[in-house]
Design an enzyme around this catalytic site. Structure first.
Site, mmCIF file in Angstrom:
data_model
loop_
_atom_site.group_PDB
_atom_site.id
_atom_site.type_symbol
_atom_site.label_atom_id
_atom_site.label_comp_id
_atom_site.label_asym_id
_atom_site.label_seq_id
_atom_site.Cartn_x
_atom_site.Cartn_y
_atom_site.Cartn_z
ATOM 1 N N SER A 136 0.834 -1.198 0.000
ATOM 2 C CA SER A 136 0.000 0.000 0.000
ATOM 3 C C SER A 136 0.876 1.258 0.000
ATOM 4 O O SER A 136 1.687 1.439 -0.919
ATOM 5 C CB SER A 136 -0.954 -0.049 1.202
ATOM 6 O OG SER A 136 -1.957 0.925 1.113
ATOM 7 N N ASP A 171 -8.664 -4.825 -6.282
ATOM 8 C CA ASP A 171 -8.219 -3.874 -5.267
ATOM 9 C C ASP A 171 -8.259 -2.456 -5.833
ATOM 10 O O ASP A 171 -7.495 -2.109 -6.737
ATOM 11 C CB ASP A 171 -6.797 -4.236 -4.828
ATOM 12 C CG ASP A 171 -6.254 -3.319 -3.750
ATOM 13 O OD1 ASP A 171 -6.992 -2.426 -3.285
ATOM 14 O OD2 ASP A 171 -5.074 -3.501 -3.375
ATOM 15 N N HIS A 221 -7.726 -5.432 -0.414
ATOM 16 C CA HIS A 221 -6.467 -4.689 -0.302
ATOM 17 C C HIS A 221 -5.536 -5.251 0.768
ATOM 18 O O HIS A 221 -4.352 -4.933 0.781
ATOM 19 C CB HIS A 221 -6.773 -3.217 0.014
ATOM 20 C CG HIS A 221 -5.557 -2.348 0.061
ATOM 21 N ND1 HIS A 221 -4.693 -2.208 -1.006
ATOM 22 C CD2 HIS A 221 -5.035 -1.580 1.068
ATOM 23 C CE1 HIS A 221 -3.705 -1.381 -0.676
ATOM 24 N NE2 HIS A 221 -3.890 -0.992 0.578
#
Length: 425
Positions: A287, A344, A413
């Site tokens: 991320s 995602d 995610h």
């Protein structure tokens, strides 16, 4: 590389009197290349957190042992020297093991972060360097931590923030670490000594705010010149990256150096120590950590002219920069493997991506958006919102996996989902 322009919050607003935030820290799947176990000192997991758990099994019953595959003189192929040609589709078993191994280092960063916003040590690392890997569940890796890393937001806070909760006021927080392979057997297996930089994803309030500073900003450097795209209009562009990511990488305080300064100092020391040996730098993150990993790789290759091979293993990363930035990465020889879950949403932001058509199409017509009038395309290109994907993509899809449940934005995610999809793809 210069710091991004600071963002200032309005001073007229007052904080809410009753604010509470609970960050959900999922226990990630233990993966094939390393023996992992849960740290008995982990904070208690709230009963409702199972709603975000995409896997319906006990992680403790799903450990995998290392195959200990010797990479030997082929290690550069698995680090991307040939852009992973022939290794991604279908996914090569040795590469699968390496992806999972590096993903485990990122998971250790998550497990080591103090998410308890009521704690006086919120935002710090829970473990010392000497025991972090063991206490976060990674045993017998052959690596030793050499430095903790912190990231600092460049957002200027109003004075009333001192009265706000920790999750709002924390400006600088622990974000990862540097580790060096020291075990002789592991060095022989890998074919070189490996340096890992592992970076976690977004955790604090200011990190979330930085994520939303999504316009592009220049990345000035003495050795970086604008890239000419030869598209017929004579318009050159300079390397640009997302403002918030650059802020987190380059901002510091009087007490805490910037992440950039910490990385440069540690890499300089390691190159002096191990520079005469076969060496690799592998930067991995999830991320926000994936975006910062890409910036870190760019900065290392720009700063150290004799830097060894630099590879980024990126899990669920957002877009980072424009086409010129991508061109500079390629020119440097930086290798980026982006592991992407097509379900995602984070991997599809920020900004726009103007795809490139087939090479046979004339260069002055190569940039396009399907169904978009040319005059709008031109306006979009002139904004600070046009990004470009970097590196080689390994595409996964959570909805095609029969073992996943409760598929939603959060689970798609989550790093646990990514490691599971890599393991079973």
């Amino acid at each position: 590389m210069k710091p991004a322009t600071p963002c200032t919050l309005p001073t007229t607003t007052r904080p809410a009197k009753h604010v509470s935030v609970r960050y959900c820290t999922l226990t990630q799947t233990a993966v094939r290349p390393l023996k992992m176990s849960l740290d008995t000192h982990q904070p208690a997991v709230k009963s409702w957190e199972h709603l975000l758990d995409p896997l319906d099994y006990d992680p403790m019953a799903s450990f995998f042992t290392s195959r200990a595959v010797k990479l030997g003189n082929k290690w550069k192929e698995y680090q991307g020297v040939k852009n992973w040609e022939g290794l991604v589709d279908p996914l090569d078993e040795n590469l699968r093991g390496e992806i999972l191994r590096y993903g485990s280092f990122v998971e250790a960063a998550y497990r080591s972060f103090n998410f308890d916003s009521s704690s006086s040590s919120y935002g710090a690392c829970r473990y010392p360097k000497s025991t972090l890997l063991d206490r976060s569940g990674l045993h017998q890796t052959g690596y030793r931590l050499t430095r903790h890393l912190r990231a600092t937001s460049g957002i200027q806070l109003p004075h009333w923030v001192d009265m706000a909760p920790n999750w709002v006021a924390t400006k600088s927080s622990w974000i990862g670490y540097v580790a060096v392979c020291q075990d002789k057997e592991e060095i022989a297996r890998l074919g070189r000594r490996d340096v890992v930089i592992a970076l976690r994803g977004t955790a604090t309030g200011l990190e979330w705010l930085e994520n939303f500073r999504a316009t592009l900003t220049p990345v000035p450097n003495a050795d970086t010149k604008p890239t000419h795209h030869d598209d017929g209009d004579g318009d050159d562009s300079e390397p640009m990256v997302e403002t918030g990511f650059l802020s987190l990488y380059t901002s510091g305080t009087d007490e805490v150096p910037s992440l950039q300064e910490m990385v440069r100092e540690e890499i300089s020391r390691l190159l002096q120590t191990y520079g005469d040996q076969p060496l690799s730098l592998t930067i991995t993150g999830h991320s926000l950590g994936a975006a910062l990993a890409t910036l870190t790789a760019y900065d290392i290759k720009t700063t150290f002219k004799l830097a060894p091979m630099v590879t980024v293993m990126s899990f669920g990363g957002p877009r980072v920069g424009n086409r010129s930035f991508r061109c500079q990465l390629e020119k440097q020889g930086t290798k980026v493997l982006r592991i992407v879950n097509s379900d995602d949403l984070i991997t599809k932001v920020p900004g726009f991506v103007l795809e490139e058509e087939d090479a046979d199409v004339p260069k002055d017509q190569k940039v396009y958006v399907a169904g978009l009038p040319s005059w709008i395309q031109k306006r979009v290109e002139d904004t600070q919102w046009v990004y470009a994907e970097v590196g080689r993509e390994l595409k996964l899809r959570s909805r095609s996996c029969p073992y996943l449940k409760n598929i939603n934005v959060a689970t798609c995610h989550d790093l646990k989902t990514y490691l599971h999809l890599v393991n079973y793809s």
